[in-house]
Design a protein around this motif. Sequence first.
Motif: not given
Length: 344
Positions: A311-322
């Motif tokens: 249900e989340g957006h862990l991908d956005r967290f990785f993009w944020l870190m990138a």
Amino acid sequence: MSVHCYQALLLFGYKITQKPGGSPITRVCQVVVAAFRKWHIELPLDASLLYEVDGQNSAIEGSRKLEHTSEFEFLDKAAIISSTDAKSDFSANPWRLCTVTQVEELKILVRMFPVWATTIIFSAVFAQSSVFVEQGMVLDKRVGSFDIPPASLFTFNGISVMIWIAIYDRVLIPIARKFTGREKGFSELQRMGIGLVLSIVTMVSAALVELKRLEIARTEGLIHENVAVPMSILWQIPQYCFAGAAEVFTAIGQVEFFYGQAPDAMRSLCAALALVTVTVGSYLSSIILTLVSYLTTQGGDAGWIPDNLNEGHLDRFFWLMAGISFVNLLVYIGCAMRYKYKNV
């Protein structure tokens, strides 16, 4: 008599009976205090009028003399020989008068600080290993008849480190040596920069895996099911391998840089500073995770990293870190280009 001539005579006749000692931190404090005490005194136009002991060795035990540099001129005031210094029974008070070498020690630390600060983000990125494990928990962990624990994929990080060390020594250094003319192939700053680039690639790789995982979750109707999706956990291997490569370049280059550029009597301190970035990066990582969790759950939203990652957006967290890593890389490049290596 002009101020500069007076200072020249004082320098010619000035002898000290005590040498500046103490811990590196004490010496740094002495320079700061001495410089502020003489903030109102004009610096001589000739840097040779600043105080330094005679001979080949510096007054600091275990340290070679350092040549004067023109940066951070305010700190040079700590090495001005004032009339008060000359009247102090020829006895050195390092809280009032410091040698040029002692001043240059602090200047080196100040020059290295921006490079040190930019490596904190690198450490923060690699403190996200727990998030990699969470991602692995919602991937298909079956490989043949075996169940692969997500944390066991850190093995590939270690394998990557060993492989990249061999590649770096046997392949990259000989090739780089032909182009740069350096015995080591790359400078420490170049090596660290390559590692920062690879840290961005690590986060991008993790984000792409998560994008595909979420796409499969939607296709299979698993968005509201807290279960693993039919996507092999082995897709995480690239991000662990990129992480290992980044460590080889940045972490090792960082230690070499701080040890090699540190003043002789401050090498242990500066090598320790390189390790401090790991601790500071871990705290920063926790702060980022807390902020992301707080900001993305406003209004009753599940947030980027909920208990049910489908249900989340862990991908956005990785993009944020990138993205943070990319901005940090740009800052690092600017700091590295302006950095001036120490003169001995």
